[in-house]
Design a protein around this motif. Structure first.
Motif, short mmCIF file in Angstrom:
data_model
loop_
_atom_site.label_atom_id
_atom_site.label_comp_id
_atom_site.label_asym_id
_atom_site.label_seq_id
_atom_site.Cartn_x
_atom_site.Cartn_y
_atom_site.Cartn_z
N GLY A 209 0.78 -1.22 0.00
CA GLY A 209 0.00 0.00 0.00
C GLY A 209 0.81 1.27 0.00
O GLY A 209 2.02 1.27 0.26
N SER A 210 0.11 2.37 -0.26
CA SER A 210 0.73 3.69 -0.42
C SER A 210 1.24 4.27 0.89
O SER A 210 2.37 4.77 0.98
CB SER A 210 -0.29 4.66 -1.02
N PHE A 211 0.39 4.22 1.94
CA PHE A 211 0.72 4.90 3.18
C PHE A 211 1.78 4.15 3.99
O PHE A 211 2.24 4.65 5.01
CB PHE A 211 -0.54 5.15 4.01
N TYR A 212 2.18 2.98 3.51
CA TYR A 212 3.27 2.26 4.17
C TYR A 212 4.60 2.99 3.98
O TYR A 212 5.55 2.75 4.73
CB TYR A 212 3.39 0.83 3.64
N ASN A 213 4.66 3.90 2.99
CA ASN A 213 5.82 4.78 2.86
C ASN A 213 5.94 5.74 4.04
O ASN A 213 7.03 6.03 4.50
CB ASN A 213 5.70 5.63 1.58
N LEU A 214 4.80 6.21 4.50
CA LEU A 214 4.76 7.27 5.51
C LEU A 214 4.66 6.73 6.93
O LEU A 214 5.33 7.22 7.85
CB LEU A 214 3.58 8.20 5.23
N ILE A 215 3.82 5.72 7.14
CA ILE A 215 3.59 5.20 8.50
C ILE A 215 3.81 3.68 8.53
O ILE A 215 2.92 2.93 8.94
CB ILE A 215 2.19 5.58 9.03
N PRO A 216 4.99 3.23 8.14
CA PRO A 216 5.23 1.78 8.14
C PRO A 216 5.09 1.16 9.51
O PRO A 216 4.66 0.02 9.64
CB PRO A 216 6.66 1.66 7.59
N GLU A 217 5.44 1.92 10.56
CA GLU A 217 5.37 1.35 11.90
C GLU A 217 3.95 0.96 12.28
O GLU A 217 3.72 -0.04 12.97
CB GLU A 217 5.94 2.34 12.93
N THR A 218 2.97 1.72 11.78
CA THR A 218 1.58 1.42 12.08
C THR A 218 1.15 0.12 11.39
O THR A 218 0.49 -0.74 12.00
CB THR A 218 0.68 2.58 11.62
N PHE A 219 1.53 -0.05 10.14
CA PHE A 219 1.13 -1.25 9.40
C PHE A 219 1.94 -2.47 9.81
O PHE A 219 1.42 -3.59 9.79
CB PHE A 219 1.20 -0.98 7.90
N LEU A 220 3.19 -2.28 10.18
CA LEU A 220 3.95 -3.40 10.76
C LEU A 220 3.28 -3.88 12.04
O LEU A 220 3.22 -5.09 12.31
CB LEU A 220 5.40 -2.97 11.02
N GLY A 221 2.77 -2.93 12.81
CA GLY A 221 2.05 -3.29 14.03
C GLY A 221 0.76 -4.04 13.74
O GLY A 221 0.42 -5.01 14.43
N ILE A 222 0.03 -3.59 12.71
CA ILE A 222 -1.20 -4.29 12.32
C ILE A 222 -0.88 -5.71 11.89
O ILE A 222 -1.55 -6.67 12.31
CB ILE A 222 -1.92 -3.53 11.18
N TYR A 223 0.14 -5.87 11.07
CA TYR A 223 0.51 -7.20 10.58
C TYR A 223 0.86 -8.13 11.74
O TYR A 223 0.36 -9.26 11.83
CB TYR A 223 1.70 -7.07 9.62
N ASP A 224 1.70 -7.64 12.64
CA ASP A 224 2.12 -8.48 13.77
C ASP A 224 0.93 -8.80 14.69
O ASP A 224 0.82 -9.92 15.20
CB ASP A 224 3.22 -7.77 14.56
N ALA A 225 0.06 -7.81 14.89
CA ALA A 225 -1.08 -8.02 15.79
C ALA A 225 -2.04 -9.07 15.22
O ALA A 225 -2.51 -9.95 15.95
CB ALA A 225 -1.81 -6.71 16.03
N VAL A 226 -2.34 -8.98 13.93
CA VAL A 226 -3.24 -9.97 13.32
C VAL A 226 -2.61 -11.35 13.38
O VAL A 226 -3.27 -12.34 13.73
CB VAL A 226 -3.59 -9.59 11.88
N LYS A 227 -1.32 -11.44 13.05
CA LYS A 227 -0.67 -12.74 13.03
C LYS A 227 -0.62 -13.38 14.42
O LYS A 227 -0.64 -14.60 14.56
CB LYS A 227 0.75 -12.62 12.46
N SER A 228 -0.57 -12.55 15.46
CA SER A 228 -0.53 -13.07 16.83
C SER A 228 -1.92 -13.21 17.44
O SER A 228 -2.05 -13.65 18.59
CB SER A 228 0.33 -12.16 17.71
N GLY A 229 -2.95 -12.82 16.70
CA GLY A 229 -4.31 -12.96 17.19
C GLY A 229 -4.79 -11.84 18.09
O GLY A 229 -5.86 -11.94 18.69
N ASP A 230 -4.03 -10.74 18.15
CA ASP A 230 -4.42 -9.61 18.99
C ASP A 230 -5.25 -8.64 18.15
O ASP A 230 -4.77 -7.59 17.71
CB ASP A 230 -3.17 -8.92 19.55
N MET A 231 -6.50 -8.98 17.95
CA MET A 231 -7.34 -8.19 17.05
C MET A 231 -7.71 -6.83 17.63
O MET A 231 -7.95 -5.87 16.88
CB MET A 231 -8.59 -8.99 16.69
N ALA A 232 -7.75 -6.72 18.95
CA ALA A 232 -8.04 -5.42 19.56
C ALA A 232 -6.92 -4.43 19.25
O ALA A 232 -7.17 -3.26 18.91
CB ALA A 232 -8.22 -5.57 21.06
N ARG A 233 -5.69 -4.91 19.36
CA ARG A 233 -4.54 -4.07 19.02
C ARG A 233 -4.55 -3.72 17.52
O ARG A 233 -4.31 -2.57 17.15
CB ARG A 233 -3.24 -4.81 19.38
N ALA A 234 -4.84 -4.69 16.69
CA ALA A 234 -4.90 -4.44 15.25
C ALA A 234 -5.96 -3.38 14.93
O ALA A 234 -5.73 -2.49 14.09
CB ALA A 234 -5.20 -5.74 14.50
#
Length: 309
Positions: A209-234
């Motif tokens: 996606g486009s905004f991964y250029n600007l806020i990669p830390e947010t999307f890295l967090g979403i990816y890790d949260a979903v993969k770990s099952g922490d949907m509230a964090r995601a």
């Protein structure tokens, strides 16, 4: 030979912006700088010269050179996907063969558009391209070029060399169906920034996606949260991302992304017209003030470019 199999290309993959200077020339120094910036922030790959990269406002030679610069700068540290889409099969094949020689790990392409090509013609387009190289192809399902239905995606998956799809559509239930009926080895990238959590939760292997250029830390967090099952964090992180995305859409979004990167020390230059830009100090100062207001009003925390204001 490519360094990464498509099955190894997962995670958070920015659709890389293309830096142009004030005179709209491709800026190779800025390109190298933003590649280092993003690698340093932990992204998992790069997707070049797509819609976010302003590919359809670039010449073939510029698209080739942008890929060469990025591959040279990356030096095999992360995968590189080259978008080689064009309306002409011949032009796309030229870009595809160059991408293979330049060292890209995979290809991607929108279907041919504008003239309302038939399904058979679209199938022929992808078949001709995949026959021209040994690189895996990621078909691109995006409204701007015409969305594929499930039956068409299944036909595409049967083409030798088409090994995945960039799925930029809101019908995420189809992601689950693709995995169930086409196969788990058919790689899916969720392509809607504002629905990254949804795409991953329905089975996407990665997000582009486009905004991964600007806020990669947010999307890295979403990816890790979903993969770990922490949907509230995601969900919390997706809400943060969406606040920034929807706020930016009315403010020349690609130009805003580029300016936001510059505030973190990774100047991504400017866009080509007819896209808008923030050339002068006054307009950029107004953009900063707008983002400060968003941060304050929405209580946004942990976003690097906002914290830098």
């Amino acid at each position: 030979m490519c360094a990464f199999k498509l099955s190894e290309i997962t995670g958070v993959i920015p659709a890389l912006v293309t830096p142009f200077d004030e005179n709209e020339n491709l800026d190779e120094a800025r390109m190298r700088s933003i590649v280092e910036f993003l690698i340093g922030r932990g992204i998992n790959g790069l997707y070049l010269t797509g819609s976010t990269g302003e590919a359809f406002m670039m010449t073939l030679e510029e698209r080739k050179r942008a890929l060469e610069v990025v591959v040279d700068q990356v030096k095999g540290r992360i995968p590189v996907i080259a978008h080689i889409g064009a309306i002409s099969t011949r032009l796309s094949i030229e870009l595809a063969q160059h991408a293979e020689k330049a060292g890209a790990d995979a290809l991607s392409s929108v279907p041919p558009f504008y003239w309302g090509f038939s399904q058979d013609q679209v199938i022929g387009y992808y078949t001709d391209i995949t026959n021209s190289t040994n690189l895996p192809m990621i078909a691109y399902n995006v409204p701007l070029a015409g969305l594929f239905g499930f039956d068409m995606i299944k036909r595409l998956s049967e083409i030798k060399g088409v090994e995945g799809i960039k799925y930029t559509a809101p019908t995420h239930f189809e992601i689950m169906r693709i995995k169930a009926e086409i196969g788990k080895d058919f790689i899916i990238y969720s392509g809607a920034d504002e629905m990254a959590m949804s795409g991953l939760s329905f089975g996407a292997d990665g997000i582009i996606g486009s905004f991964y250029n600007l806020i990669p830390e947010t999307f890295l967090g979403i990816y890790d949260a979903v993969k770990s099952g922490d949907m509230a964090r995601a969900k919390d992180l997706q809400e943060t991302a969406n606040a920034i995305i929807f706020f930016s859409l009315s403010r020349n979004p690609i130009a805003a992304i580029k300016r936001g990167m510059a505030w973190l020390g990774a100047d991504a230059g400017y866009c080509r017209k007819p896209f808008g830009n923030f050339y002068d100090a006054e307009s950029e100062a107004k953009l900063k003030e707008d983002f400060r207001g968003l941060k304050r009003d929405r209580g946004l925390t942990g976003v690097a470019f906002l914290d830098a204001l």
